[in-house]
Design an enzyme around this catalytic site. Structure first.
Site, PDB file in Angstrom:
ATOM      1  N   SER A   1      39.579  39.017  40.039  1.00 38.37           N
ATOM      2  CA  SER A   1      38.166  38.957  40.433  1.00 38.37           C
ATOM      3  C   SER A   1      37.879  39.917  41.595  1.00 38.37           C
ATOM      4  O   SER A   1      38.044  41.120  41.785  1.00 38.37           O
ATOM      5  CB  SER A   1      37.886  37.669  40.832  1.00 38.37           C
ATOM      6  OG  SER A   1      36.446  37.418  40.736  1.00 38.37           O
TER       7      SER A   1
ATOM      8  N   ASP B   1      38.672  54.184  41.640  1.00 40.04           N
ATOM      9  CA  ASP B   1      37.547  54.962  41.336  1.00 40.04           C
ATOM     10  C   ASP B   1      37.436  56.137  42.485  1.00 40.04           C
ATOM     11  O   ASP B   1      36.964  57.324  42.017  1.00 40.04           O
ATOM     12  CB  ASP B   1      36.247  54.123  40.883  1.00 40.04           C
ATOM     13  CG  ASP B   1      36.518  53.390  39.689  1.00 40.04           C
ATOM     14  OD1 ASP B   1      37.600  53.381  39.006  1.00 40.04           O
ATOM     15  OD2 ASP B   1      35.504  52.858  39.252  1.00 40.04           O
TER      16      ASP B   1
ATOM     17  N   LYS C   1      39.128  39.349  35.144  1.00 47.59           N
ATOM     18  CA  LYS C   1      38.024  38.619  35.609  1.00 47.59           C
ATOM     19  C   LYS C   1      36.897  39.374  35.831  1.00 47.59           C
ATOM     20  O   LYS C   1      36.908  39.811  37.216  1.00 47.59           O
ATOM     21  CB  LYS C   1      38.487  37.607  36.223  1.00 47.59           C
ATOM     22  CG  LYS C   1      36.920  36.475  36.489  1.00 47.59           C
ATOM     23  CD  LYS C   1      37.487  35.188  37.595  1.00 47.59           C
ATOM     24  CE  LYS C   1      35.944  34.580  37.686  1.00 47.59           C
ATOM     25  NZ  LYS C   1      34.879  35.300  38.419  1.00 47.59           N
TER      26      LYS C   1
END
Length: 519
Positions: free
Chosen positions: A313, A324, A338
């Site tokens: 999470s 990214d 998650k």
């Protein structure tokens, strides 16, 4: 007598149905998207009435309603939950990092409660409890046969009260009682140290209300000792997540101003949001921007992020954002997966509803739901491989987990994985009998931490021992979810607590093999 019971039953059904009709009218009046299914609700009222009047013994009608609500919510997905007064209090304690107890992290071993670590400065720490101590009795209650949750409940209590723990210390082969006075415990979610000149390690065990403050303080300590820091390892292994604002803040500490950290998409307009590396998206109302005090060099210091199957999470939000934006090299093994956001709505002063309201997406638009973050460099837990990684529960192992797209997945059996799990459990049992110094998986952050060594090598530009067995785990296709499994014991030497949501809403705390947060 029977006729009277039936009359009483129909009266209760009628009253209940009347109340449901009123709810129906109120929902329509509020402009709800669809009217409530009155026929089904009347059927529910009928069942409630029959159970109330005809069951073999008297039942608590409040418990019946609570259990019905819990069942309805828990059938949605693994992370939606109804909180009664007790569980709501425990949930809030978990996200604040404060609770009343003795101050130890525990797991189970041979049916007993095992001390993983006393929290520094806690009553248990001052009383001399040590890692690997076994708790055999809590006051007059034998521990064998108790669940870990039951043991935690018995060790917690009101501040100032006492609890007597009977301790068996293996290396001294003796049993002795320790009486500890409970007090408020403040857990530290941030650890760190200088590994060697120019290189440091910071570990986040959970994203709590105080995590950003503790993180900033630890970074300042490291830079005070190493003003020309050459590289930093951010360790998110076994970090199950926590608060979204904390995850956005930690990401912002390393990213350019206003860089996209994470986006969310759901059914409600409020669920469709973007969170960026800007104070407006991580700063709490009325609180100062703690990131302003960080060294400017933190934005450009070479960075490695360590993750594993227990990173979930909020941990995946941070690692996904840094990956990214090519700000860090992600190393370790594929994360938990998650990719959902939970919102907690108060139903009263002491009860609440935690419900999944959105999926979250990394800056590049990828959903990691039931897949996870794939490291740039796969590294085993030890130089001999990852013998117990199969035991770590993943999102894809949970029945009714959300898919990356629409809907949920039911459970299906994966015979090969279950066979591998049983073999790993056997090896883990053998491993737990060895002295701590001889175990295959050392304590995270120690000098023998193999993955940390490889992360330092990466920062130095030296060769890294890349895993020959770990491969990318694809997202679980529709209808082929893995068999749900029970959470196994914590890995030897790798304790973890128990994933990220919009402030002030805390996220779920479940899944990876974990020691129980300090009772």
């Amino acid at each position: 007598m029977g006729q009277k019971l039936k009359i009483a039953g129909w009266i209760s059904i009628g009253a209940f149905a009347g109340a449901l009709t009123m709810v129906q009218l109120q929902a329509v009046a509020r402009g709800g998207p669809t009217p409530l299914p009155l026929e089904q609700l009347q059927q529910f009222a009928a069942v409630f009435g029959i159970v109330k009047t005809d069951y073999v013994e008297a039942v608590d009608e409040k418990k019946l309603i609570t259990d019905a609500i819990s069942g309805m919510v828990s059938s949605l997905d693994p992370h939606s939950q109804y909180f009664d007064e007790k569980t709501f209090k425990e949930f809030r304690e978990g996200t604040t990092g404060r609770f009343v107890g003795v101050g130890i992290e525990i797991t189970q071993e041979d049916g007993l409660v095992k001390v993983v670590s006393p929290i520094e400065g806690s009553p248990a720490y001052r009383a001399g409890l040590k890692p690997s101590d076994l708790i055999t009795r809590i006051d007059d209650t034998a521990v064998r046969g108790l669940s870990l949750n039951d043991a935690v409940k018995r060790m917690r209590g009101e501040a100032g009260t006492k609890v007597t723990l009977t301790i068996f210390r293996k290396d001294e082969n003796r049993t002795f009682p320790v009486t500890v006075t409970r007090e408020e415990i403040k857990t530290q979610s941030v650890k760190g140290r200088v590994v060697e000149p120019g290189y440091a390690w910071i570990r986040l065990t959970q994203f709590q209300e105080r995590t950003v403050e503790d993180f900033v303080r630890k970074v300042q300590e490291i830079y005070a000792d190493q003003p020309k820091l050459k590289g930093l390892v951010l360790d998110l292994r076994n970090d199950p997540g926590g608060l979204l604002d904390a995850a956005v803040a930690v990401s912002a500490a390393f990213l350019p101003d206003n860089a996209l950290v994470v986006s969310t998409k759901g059914q409600l307009p409020d669920s469709n949001s973007e969170y960026r590396a800007t104070p407006a998206d991580y700063q709490r109302r009325g609180a100062p921007d703690l990131l302003r005090t960080l060294p400017a060099a933190l934005k450009s210091v070479p960075l490695v992020v360590l993750v594993n199957e227990g990173s979930a999470s909020a941990s995946e939000i941070v690692s996904g954002a840094l990956q990214d934006h090519k700000r860090a090299t992600i190393m370790g093994s594929q994360t938990f997966g998650k990719g959902s956001v939970q919102t907690v709505r108060a139903l009263g002063p002491d009860t609440g509803l935690k419900i999944t309201t959105a999926r979250y997406y990394t800056p590049s638009g990828n959903s990691i739901q039931a897949k996870g973050i794939v490291p740039d460099v796969m590294v085993d837990d030890t130089k001999d491989g990852s013998p117990f990684a199969i035991l770590r529960t993943r999102e894809a192992d949970l029945a009714q987990h959300l898919t990356a797209g629409r809907g949920t997945e039911a459970a299906a059996v994966d015979p090969e994985r279950e066979k591998a799990r049983q073999e790993a459990l056997r090896k883990l049992e053998e491993e737990s009998k060895k002295p701590q110094s001889e175990r295959k998986v050392p304590e995270l952050g120690s000098n023998d931490d193999f993955q940390l060594q490889q992360a330092i090598n990466q920062l130095k530009g030296q060769p890294v021992v890349v895993s020959k067995t770990l491969t990318e785990r694809p997202a679980v296709p529709e209808g082929t979810a893995a068999k749900p499994v029970a959470t196994p014991p914590a890995q030897p030497g790798a304790p973890a607590r128990t994933p990220g949501d919009k402030t002030p809403v805390p996220a779920e705390k479940v899944e990876p093999p974990a020691s129980k947060p300090a009772p």
